[in-house]
Each structure stands twice: as C-alpha cells, then as structure tokens.
Design a protein around this motif. Structure first.
Motif, PDB file in Angstrom:
ATOM      1  N   LEU A  95     -18.727 -16.569   7.029  1.00  0.00           N
ATOM      2  CA  LEU A  95     -19.192 -15.274   7.519  1.00  0.00           C
ATOM      3  C   LEU A  95     -18.536 -14.114   6.762  1.00  0.00           C
ATOM      4  CD1 LEU A  95     -20.790 -13.633   9.634  1.00  0.00           C
ATOM      5  CD2 LEU A  95     -18.808 -13.841  11.134  1.00  0.00           C
ATOM      6  N   VAL A  96     -17.236 -14.219   6.495  1.00  0.00           N
ATOM      7  CA  VAL A  96     -16.501 -13.114   5.868  1.00  0.00           C
ATOM      8  C   VAL A  96     -16.981 -12.843   4.442  1.00  0.00           C
ATOM      9  CG1 VAL A  96     -14.217 -12.249   5.225  1.00  0.00           C
ATOM     10  CG2 VAL A  96     -14.523 -13.478   7.377  1.00  0.00           C
ATOM     11  N   PRO A  97     -17.065 -13.869   3.545  1.00  0.00           N
ATOM     12  CA  PRO A  97     -17.560 -13.552   2.201  1.00  0.00           C
ATOM     13  C   PRO A  97     -19.009 -13.077   2.197  1.00  0.00           C
ATOM     14  CG  PRO A  97     -17.123 -15.904   2.393  1.00  0.00           C
ATOM     15  CD  PRO A  97     -16.609 -15.244   3.627  1.00  0.00           C
ATOM     16  N   CYS A  98     -19.814 -13.557   3.139  1.00  0.00           N
ATOM     17  CA  CYS A  98     -21.205 -13.080   3.220  1.00  0.00           C
ATOM     18  C   CYS A  98     -21.246 -11.593   3.561  1.00  0.00           C
ATOM     19  CB  CYS A  98     -21.992 -13.877   4.254  1.00  0.00           C
ATOM     20  SG  CYS A  98     -22.389 -15.550   3.742  1.00  0.00           S
ATOM     21  N   LEU A  99     -20.491 -11.194   4.569  1.00  0.00           N
ATOM     22  CA  LEU A  99     -20.457  -9.773   4.948  1.00  0.00           C
ATOM     23  C   LEU A  99     -19.925  -8.904   3.816  1.00  0.00           C
ATOM     24  CD1 LEU A  99     -19.210  -9.972   8.643  1.00  0.00           C
ATOM     25  CD2 LEU A  99     -21.445  -9.185   7.851  1.00  0.00           C
ATOM     26  N   LEU A 100     -18.837  -9.339   3.183  1.00  0.00           N
ATOM     27  CA  LEU A 100     -18.283  -8.555   2.081  1.00  0.00           C
ATOM     28  C   LEU A 100     -19.257  -8.482   0.912  1.00  0.00           C
ATOM     29  CD1 LEU A 100     -14.539  -9.640   1.996  1.00  0.00           C
ATOM     30  CD2 LEU A 100     -15.470  -7.427   2.672  1.00  0.00           C
ATOM     31  N   GLY A 101     -19.947  -9.578   0.621  1.00  0.00           N
ATOM     32  CA  GLY A 101     -20.918  -9.580  -0.469  1.00  0.00           C
ATOM     33  C   GLY A 101     -22.057  -8.610  -0.218  1.00  0.00           C
TER      34      GLY A 101
END
Length: 99
Positions: A70-76
């Motif tokens: 979830l975190v890398p998706c949101l940051l991306g």
C-alpha cells in the motif's frame, strides 16, 4: 524559523541516511527505505507513461489490501503528480467511508 521541507526532500534524506533500514513493516513484510523509494519510483514511472499529462490531474483509483504494498503504491501515485482514490475491496461504493 526552520526550513520547510517537502515530502520528496524528506524521503530523499531518509534514503540517504537510513537506506537499508526498515521503512515499512506490515505482517512480517519488511521494506527498506531504498526499496520503498525504488518501488514508488517504478510505479510513478508506469503511471506517467500511461496517463496523459497536461490535462487536469485526475485521481488514480487504488484497490489494494492493507499490506506493505500500500505504501509504495500511494507514494508512486503522489510522485506521478496524481491523487489517490482508495477503494476498500468488498465495499459497494468507492466513496464509502464505513468500510
């Protein structure tokens, strides 16, 4: 007054200082600051390649369970200059806040 830093400056500093230390830990999954930065950059690049830039920024729908991804998706999504529209699987509507 201290200098005001943006999110990207803070992330770059974290990668420089704590690159191989854990940034995300969820249910036994572990991702370092360096891995988080690389994965979010990859997601941002894919979004930029697929979205027509120059038009009004539209939100990107995000359907992912609450895992370490979830975190890398949101940051991306944010790095690509877009807004995230989280959608919890199993909800009838994406805008439902009760799920």
């Amino acid at each position: 007054m201290p200098e005001r830093l943006d999110l990207w400056s803070l992330l770059a500093t974290a990668v420089d200082r704590f690159g191989d230390h854990p940034a995300v830990r969820v249910d036994g999954e572990r991702m370092t600051h360096r891995e988080l930065d690389a994965q979010s950059d990859e997601i941002a690049g894919m979004l930029r390649d697929r979205l027509v830039l120059g038009l009004e920024p539209r939100p990107v729908g995000l359907v992912v369970s609450r895992t370490g991804q979830l975190v890398p998706c949101l940051l991306g999504i944010l790095k690509a200059g877009r807004r995230a529209f989280p959608w919890t699987p199993g909800c009838r509507t994406a805008a439902s806040s009760s799920c």
